[in-house]
Scaffold this active site. Structure first.
Site, PDB file in Angstrom:
ATOM      1  CD1 TRP A 142      -0.413  -1.720   3.051  1.00 51.61           C
ATOM      2  CD2 TRP A 142       0.640   0.231   3.328  1.00 51.61           C
ATOM      3  NE1 TRP A 142       0.360  -1.829   4.185  1.00 51.61           N
ATOM      4  CE2 TRP A 142       1.011  -0.636   4.381  1.00 51.61           C
ATOM      5  CE3 TRP A 142       1.182   1.520   3.298  1.00 51.61           C
ATOM      6  CZ2 TRP A 142       1.901  -0.267   5.392  1.00 51.61           C
ATOM      7  CZ3 TRP A 142       2.069   1.891   4.307  1.00 51.61           C
ATOM      8  CH2 TRP A 142       2.415   1.004   5.337  1.00 51.61           C
ATOM      9  CG  ASN A 143       5.111   1.158   0.501  1.00 49.98           C
ATOM     10  OD1 ASN A 143       4.677   0.379  -0.342  1.00 49.98           O
ATOM     11  ND2 ASN A 143       6.373   1.157   0.887  1.00 49.98           N
ATOM     12  CE  LYS A 166      -3.386  -9.474  -2.499  1.00 49.27           C
ATOM     13  NZ  LYS A 166      -4.010  -8.259  -1.928  1.00 49.27           N
ATOM     14  N   PRO A 167      -3.404  -5.856  -5.781  1.00 46.06           N
ATOM     15  CG  PRO A 167      -5.069  -4.215  -5.997  1.00 46.06           C
ATOM     16  CD  PRO A 167      -4.684  -5.592  -6.463  1.00 46.06           C
ATOM     17  CB  SER A 168      -2.329  -3.304  -0.366  1.00 43.69           C
ATOM     18  OG  SER A 168      -2.917  -3.128   0.899  1.00 43.69           O
ATOM     19  CD  GLU A 169      -7.207  -7.444   2.659  1.00 41.25           C
ATOM     20  OE1 GLU A 169      -8.291  -7.348   3.250  1.00 41.25           O
ATOM     21  OE2 GLU A 169      -6.235  -8.048   3.133  1.00 41.25           O
ATOM     22  N   GLY A 219       6.523  -6.242  -0.095  1.00 37.13           N
ATOM     23  CA  GLY A 219       5.711  -6.259   1.128  1.00 37.13           C
ATOM     24  C   GLY A 219       6.546  -6.631   2.331  1.00 37.13           C
ATOM     25  CB  SER A 220       5.561  -7.611   5.722  1.00 37.53           C
ATOM     26  OG  SER A 220       4.691  -8.691   5.442  1.00 37.53           O
ATOM     27  CD  GLU A 241      11.423  -3.665  -2.033  1.00 38.72           C
ATOM     28  OE1 GLU A 241      11.641  -3.795  -0.803  1.00 38.72           O
ATOM     29  OE2 GLU A 241      10.751  -2.747  -2.507  1.00 38.72           O
ATOM     30  CG  LEU A 242      10.594  -9.552   1.340  1.00 36.32           C
ATOM     31  CD1 LEU A 242      10.978 -10.868   1.974  1.00 36.32           C
ATOM     32  CD2 LEU A 242       9.122  -9.544   0.946  1.00 36.32           C
ATOM     33  CB  CYS A 275      11.244  -0.911   1.822  1.00 37.24           C
ATOM     34  SG  CYS A 275      11.577  -0.445   0.131  1.00 37.24           S
ATOM     35  CD  GLU A 375       9.994  -2.459   7.309  1.00 38.10           C
ATOM     36  OE1 GLU A 375      10.399  -1.848   6.322  1.00 38.10           O
ATOM     37  OE2 GLU A 375       9.358  -3.532   7.245  1.00 38.10           O
TER      38      GLU A 375
HETATM   39  N1  LIG Z   1       8.903  -3.618   1.505  1.00 35.24           N
HETATM   40  C1  LIG Z   1       7.973  -2.709   1.566  1.00 35.24           C
HETATM   41  O1  LIG Z   1       8.007  -1.784   0.813  1.00 35.24           O
HETATM   42  C2  LIG Z   1       6.828  -2.846   2.489  1.00 35.24           C
HETATM   43  C3  LIG Z   1       6.980  -3.330   3.771  1.00 35.24           C
HETATM   44  N2  LIG Z   1       5.902  -3.411   4.578  1.00 35.24           N
HETATM   45  C4  LIG Z   1       6.100  -3.868   5.970  1.00 35.24           C
HETATM   46  O2  LIG Z   1       5.066  -4.769   6.286  1.00 35.24           O
HETATM   47  C5  LIG Z   1       4.357  -4.329   7.428  1.00 35.24           C
HETATM   48  C6  LIG Z   1       2.951  -4.831   7.367  1.00 35.24           C
HETATM   49  O3  LIG Z   1       2.273  -4.318   6.270  1.00 35.24           O
HETATM   50  P1  LIG Z   1       1.135  -5.183   5.570  1.00 35.24           P
HETATM   51  O4  LIG Z   1       0.098  -4.324   5.035  1.00 35.24           O
HETATM   52  O5  LIG Z   1       0.684  -6.231   6.531  1.00 35.24           O
HETATM   53  O6  LIG Z   1       1.961  -5.797   4.376  1.00 35.24           O
HETATM   54  P2  LIG Z   1       1.906  -7.220   3.727  1.00 35.24           P
HETATM   55  O7  LIG Z   1       3.277  -7.657   3.481  1.00 35.24           O
HETATM   56  O8  LIG Z   1       1.016  -8.131   4.496  1.00 35.24           O
HETATM   57  O9  LIG Z   1       1.172  -6.901   2.343  1.00 35.24           O
HETATM   58  C7  LIG Z   1       1.808  -6.820   1.091  1.00 35.24           C
HETATM   59  C8  LIG Z   1       0.987  -7.556   0.049  1.00 35.24           C
HETATM   60  O10 LIG Z   1       1.099  -8.961   0.277  1.00 35.24           O
HETATM   61  C9  LIG Z   1      -0.203  -9.547   0.370  1.00 35.24           C
HETATM   62  N3  LIG Z   1      -0.114 -10.719   1.234  1.00 35.24           N
HETATM   63  C10 LIG Z   1       0.055 -10.748   2.560  1.00 35.24           C
HETATM   64  N4  LIG Z   1       0.136 -12.010   3.009  1.00 35.24           N
HETATM   65  C11 LIG Z   1       0.019 -12.811   1.929  1.00 35.24           C
HETATM   66  C12 LIG Z   1       0.019 -14.224   1.729  1.00 35.24           C
HETATM   67  N5  LIG Z   1       0.183 -15.064   2.752  1.00 35.24           N
HETATM   68  N6  LIG Z   1      -0.140 -14.706   0.493  1.00 35.24           N
HETATM   69  C13 LIG Z   1      -0.279 -13.872  -0.556  1.00 35.24           C
HETATM   70  N7  LIG Z   1      -0.298 -12.520  -0.435  1.00 35.24           N
HETATM   71  C14 LIG Z   1      -0.138 -11.991   0.788  1.00 35.24           C
HETATM   72  C15 LIG Z   1      -1.034  -8.412   0.929  1.00 35.24           C
HETATM   73  O11 LIG Z   1      -2.408  -8.648   0.762  1.00 35.24           O
HETATM   74  P3  LIG Z   1      -3.507  -7.848   1.633  1.00 35.24           P
HETATM   75  O12 LIG Z   1      -4.241  -7.065   0.637  1.00 35.24           O
HETATM   76  O13 LIG Z   1      -4.356  -8.878   2.269  1.00 35.24           O
HETATM   77  O14 LIG Z   1      -2.803  -7.031   2.627  1.00 35.24           O
HETATM   78  C16 LIG Z   1      -0.511  -7.239   0.137  1.00 35.24           C
HETATM   79  O15 LIG Z   1      -1.044  -7.211  -1.164  1.00 35.24           O
HETATM   80  C17 LIG Z   1       4.540  -2.825   7.395  1.00 35.24           C
HETATM   81  O16 LIG Z   1       4.312  -2.252   8.631  1.00 35.24           O
HETATM   82  C18 LIG Z   1       5.956  -2.743   6.963  1.00 35.24           C
HETATM   83  O17 LIG Z   1       6.796  -2.993   8.059  1.00 35.24           O
HETATM   84  C19 LIG Z   1       4.648  -3.062   4.145  1.00 35.24           C
HETATM   85  C20 LIG Z   1       4.457  -2.558   2.905  1.00 35.24           C
HETATM   86  C21 LIG Z   1       5.546  -2.390   1.985  1.00 35.24           C
HETATM   87  O1  LIG Z   2       8.530  -0.537  -1.372  1.00 33.12           O
HETATM   88  C1  LIG Z   2       9.195   0.430  -1.056  1.00 33.12           C
HETATM   89  O2  LIG Z   2       9.029   1.064  -0.031  1.00 33.12           O
HETATM   90  C2  LIG Z   2      10.256   0.878  -1.985  1.00 33.12           C
HETATM   91  O3  LIG Z   2      10.558  -0.074  -2.935  1.00 33.12           O
HETATM   92  C3  LIG Z   2       9.823   2.153  -2.657  1.00 33.12           C
HETATM   93  O4  LIG Z   2       8.996   1.977  -3.763  1.00 33.12           O
HETATM   94  C4  LIG Z   2       9.134   3.107  -4.639  1.00 33.12           C
HETATM   95  C5  LIG Z   2      10.257   3.923  -4.044  1.00 33.12           C
HETATM   96  O5  LIG Z   2      11.122   4.503  -4.950  1.00 33.12           O
HETATM   97  C6  LIG Z   2      10.943   2.905  -3.202  1.00 33.12           C
HETATM   98  O6  LIG Z   2      11.832   3.378  -2.304  1.00 33.12           O
END
Ligand SMILES: NC(=O)C1=CN([C@@H]2O[C@H](COP(=O)(O)OP(=O)(O)OC[C@H]3O[C@@H](n4cnc5c(N)ncnc54)[C@H](OP(=O)(O)O)[C@@H]3O)[C@@H](O)[C@H]2O)C=CC1
Ligand SMILES: O=C(O)[C@@H](O)[C@@H]1OC[C@H](O)[C@H]1O
Length: 475
Positions: A142-143, A166-169, A219-220, A241-242, A275, A375
């Site tokens: 979602w970020n 699939k975007p974030s919910e 994502g996470s 990319e976590l 991230c 984080e």
């Molecule tokens: N690397 C980065 O840029 C990011 C890191 N984060 C970290 O993650 C923390 C939690 O954020 P959160 O919103 O929970 O992020 P998530 O990692 O849970 O969400 C990222 C995406 O993955 C999907 N997803 C989650 N679990 C699964 C699964 N088991 N199988 C398939 N798809 C899945 C989510 O779906 P759904 O729509 O259900 O959420 C969403 O589309 C943040 O506080 C931050 O620390 C978060 C966002 C970006």
């Molecule tokens: O997921 C993130 O937070 C980073 O990959 C972010 O996405 C676009 C920005 O340029 C990055 O830092």
């Protein structure tokens, strides 16, 4: 949702709210497994034709996407603000980022798409070809709901793949709007689908479906680990990319004005939800007090407010659970002995229903505390003093993450030795991000595997095929 070239809705919908007020303003379809199946099967069919088009023809479609993004830029930026909460200025920057991801991808029309290896006998040819992977599933957070869409879709399409995203919910609208823009640009039906629904059911169904050839995720670490396990059964490539826990290291010879400004920007952009954000700043003892004083002064002047207002510098957190997570980190840090220099809770003068968190600075923090090791993904900065080079490098490398790191010094020997010693996929010397499209955004340790952007990111969306040909006299 856009499924196989058709816009469809479902009886069940999921609400989308405005993080600045907490008000629900729309809802999106809640996909079922049948939609996943439909999207992936249509993707397979569309990819067969698309994957055989010359790169130049694919590039023409991407160029039209760039043009359409330009035409709809303000609308797209406002959608990002409405569902994600970043400021309009940041959202406009995000849409420029969208264009640059497509721009970089279309520049690949001139790439070498294979290698010729010296054969072991006369009258023979040995080539290694680059081919599309096939059907890609992208799961995004979602970020940066528009930019990360582009970061995945642009290289996937240019390399000749179909993609189901699939975007974030929490932020489905930007991806849906981007899908519409791609459709207007002439992306063939079925080649790109956007399926909305929860990760744990719909994300999982996409990953485990027999048609899926590759998965790319931002994502996470938790989500990345779960998706990797889901994909293991089918042994398909996964690019992750976590999370990150980027340090900013300020040596006592650093340009302090620059270091303070960069540490500030890298902490508070997108309300700390990046991230690559500055999650912990280590400052050498000789300049520590001065750094903290200047940093807190800057934070005092940060304008937190209505993200649609151009004068606002920081908006709210994205959601109530994300707000609560940050608050818990701060409370735990205080319980462990940290001192709040500024912030620590909701700011004054903002909408009570929104997910606002004041920019926060913590001192009295030690490297082993939770706030330094995990984080936070919010506008909270612990500033920690250090004495020696060895000590700070050990601390910087001490977390489970390894995405981004930053070093401030005027001493080239220190800068380059630190670059050797830091266990991170990205090192910034006397500067901060955002990263550039030609680079490689790649995390070490629990920050991921694979990565995005540039030549190395593009290659993730390709397979190799080795072709042996004999054209010499009959044996
Ligand atoms: N690397 C980065 O840029 C990011 C890191 N984060 C970290 O993650 C923390 C939690 O954020 P959160 O919103 O929970 O992020 P998530 O990692 O849970 O969400 C990222 C995406 O993955 C999907 N997803 C989650 N679990 C699964 C699964 N088991 N199988 C398939 N798809 C899945 C989510 O779906 P759904 O729509 O259900 O959420 C969403 O589309 C943040 O506080 C931050 O620390 C978060 C966002 C970006
Ligand atoms: O997921 C993130 O937070 C980073 O990959 C972010 O996405 C676009 C920005 O340029 C990055 O830092």
């Amino acid at each position: 949702m856009l499924v196989g070239g058709e816009w469809i809705s479902t009886p069940a919908t999921r609400p989308v709210d405005n993080p600045a007020t907490g008000d629900v303003f729309t809802g999106v379809p809640e996909a079922e497994e049948e939609h996943v199946d439909q999207a992936l099967r249509r993707a397979r069919a569309a990819q067969r034709t698309w994957g055989r088009l010359p790169l130049a023809q694919r590039a023409d479609v991407l160029a039209e996407i760039v043009r359409q993004v330009d035409l709809h830029a303000e609308e797209l930026a406002r959608i990002v603000v409405a569902e994600q909460g970043k400021t309009i200025t940041e959202a406009r920057g995000e849409i420029q980022g969208v264009k640059s991801f497509f721009d970089f991808a279309l520049s690949q029309k001139y790439r070498n798409v294979g290698e010729v290896v010296a054969p072991s006998r006369p009258g023979a040819q040995l080539t290694i070809r680059e081919e599309p992977v096939g059907v890609v599933v992208a799961i995004i957070p979602w970020n940066f709901p528009a930019a990360i869409f582009a970061r995945k879709v642009a290289p996937a399409l240019m390399a000749g793949n179909a993609i189901v995203l699939k975007p974030s919910e929490v932020t489905p609208l930007s991806a849906l709007a981007m899908a519409r823009v791609c459709q207007l640009a002439g992306v063939p039906d079925g080649l790109l689908s956007v399926v909305t629904g929860p990760g744990r059911s719909i994300g999982k169904a996409l990953v485990e479906h027999p048609v899926t050839d590759m998965v790319t995720v931002t994502g996470s670490t938790r989500a990345g680990r779960e998706i990797l396990a889901q994909a293991a059964e089918k042994i398909i490539p996964v690019s992750l990319e976590l999370g990150g826990k980027a340090p900013v290291i300020v040596f006592d010879d650093a340009d302090l004005d620059l270091a303070v400004q960069d540490a500030f920007e890298a902490r508070f952009w997108n309300c700390g939800q990046v991230c690559t954000c500055n999650e912990r700043t280590y400052v050498q003892r000789g300049v520590y007090d001065e750094f903290v004083r200047r940093f807190v002064d800057k934070v005092r002047s940060l304008r937190v407010g209505d993200p649609t207002d151009e004068s606002s510098q920081m908006g709210p957190k994205v959601s109530a659970p994300e707000w609560a997570k940050v608050k818990e980190f701060v409370d735990n840090a205080v319980a462990e002995g940290a001192k709040i220099e500024i912030g620590g809770d909701r700011p004054d003068g903002v909408d009570e229903g929104g997910y606002w968190f004041a920019p926060t600075v913590l001192t009295g923090v030690t490297n082993d505390m939770e706030i330094v090791q995990h984080e936070v993904f919010g506008p909270v900065l612990p500033i920690i003093p250090f004495d020696t080079y060895e000590e700070v490098i050990e601390w910087a490398n001490s977390t489970v993450y390894g995405l981004t790191s930053h070093v401030y010094t005027e001493n080239m020997r220190v800068a380059m030795t630190a670059t050797d010693d830091l266990e991170f996929g990205e090192v910034y010397i006397n500067r901060i991000g955002p990263e550039e499209v030609g680079g490689f955004h790649t995390g070490w340790k629990l920050s991921g595997m694979g990565g995005d952007d540039g030549q190395h990111g593009f290659e993730r969306y390709t397979h190799r095929k080795t072709v042996y040909v004999d054209y010499g006299p009959q044996r």
